[in-house]
Design an enzyme around this catalytic site. Sequence first.
Site, PDB file in Angstrom:
ATOM      1  N   HIS A   1      15.841  28.389 -64.402  1.00 21.76           N
ATOM      2  CA  HIS A   1      15.379  29.698 -63.933  1.00 21.76           C
ATOM      3  C   HIS A   1      16.353  30.270 -62.919  1.00 21.76           C
ATOM      4  O   HIS A   1      17.229  29.579 -62.403  1.00 21.76           O
ATOM      5  CB  HIS A   1      13.966  29.611 -63.348  1.00 21.76           C
TER       6      HIS A   1
ATOM      7  N   CYS B   1      15.033  36.488 -62.797  1.00 22.46           N
ATOM      8  CA  CYS B   1      14.333  35.504 -63.627  1.00 22.46           C
ATOM      9  C   CYS B   1      14.117  35.981 -65.050  1.00 22.46           C
ATOM     10  O   CYS B   1      14.444  35.282 -66.011  1.00 22.46           O
ATOM     11  CB  CYS B   1      13.014  35.086 -62.974  1.00 22.46           C
TER      12      CYS B   1
ATOM     13  N   HIS C   1       7.091  35.683 -61.877  1.00 22.88           N
ATOM     14  CA  HIS C   1       8.267  34.840 -62.067  1.00 22.88           C
ATOM     15  C   HIS C   1       8.164  34.134 -63.415  1.00 22.88           C
ATOM     16  O   HIS C   1       7.072  33.809 -63.878  1.00 22.88           O
ATOM     17  CB  HIS C   1       8.383  33.787 -60.954  1.00 22.88           C
TER      18      HIS C   1
END
Length: 177
Positions: free
Chosen positions: A151, A91, A139
């Site tokens: 993402h 990510c 994240h």
Amino acid sequence: MTTTRTSTISRRSFRGAALALFTGAGIALTPLTATADAGGPAAGAAAAPVAVAAAPVAAPNHAAQVAVDTALAQQGKPYVWGGTGPGGYDCSGLTFSAYQAAGVSIPRTSRAQSTAGVHVDRANLQPGDLIFFYDPVGHVGMYIGNGQMVHSSTYGKPVAVVPVDSMYGYNTARRVV
């Protein structure tokens, strides 16, 4: 009724090539939700009109636009823990690489990225803003407009565009340019 199935690999390859062509030409794309008509046209009838994407949401500045375009061009590439591309991304590697392509230096990890730039209220998100999830932050995704983000979520799932609201654990957002 006969259907033809296209291999996932050839569709992804074509999609990636087309996306690279558009982004290389400076054309920003935004995702469209697909709709289906269960009835479909009768045999020999003219095909129904195809929906055309609304004008893309422009980022507030050139660097953010380059970052968004770069991140979107990675769609379909695999999740790779610690990956910063070009073959795969985690990510924060995706957001790090996207901003690096725009000439903007940000930290490498999601937790460190969550302290970069300035805080942005969720209601004021603009394309290029970084969105963080979980507490502590674990994240990150990049907002691309229209309630969507790009993402690299987890092993087995490629870089993709998803609705921000489909992710749980929203923490904060930051604007780095």
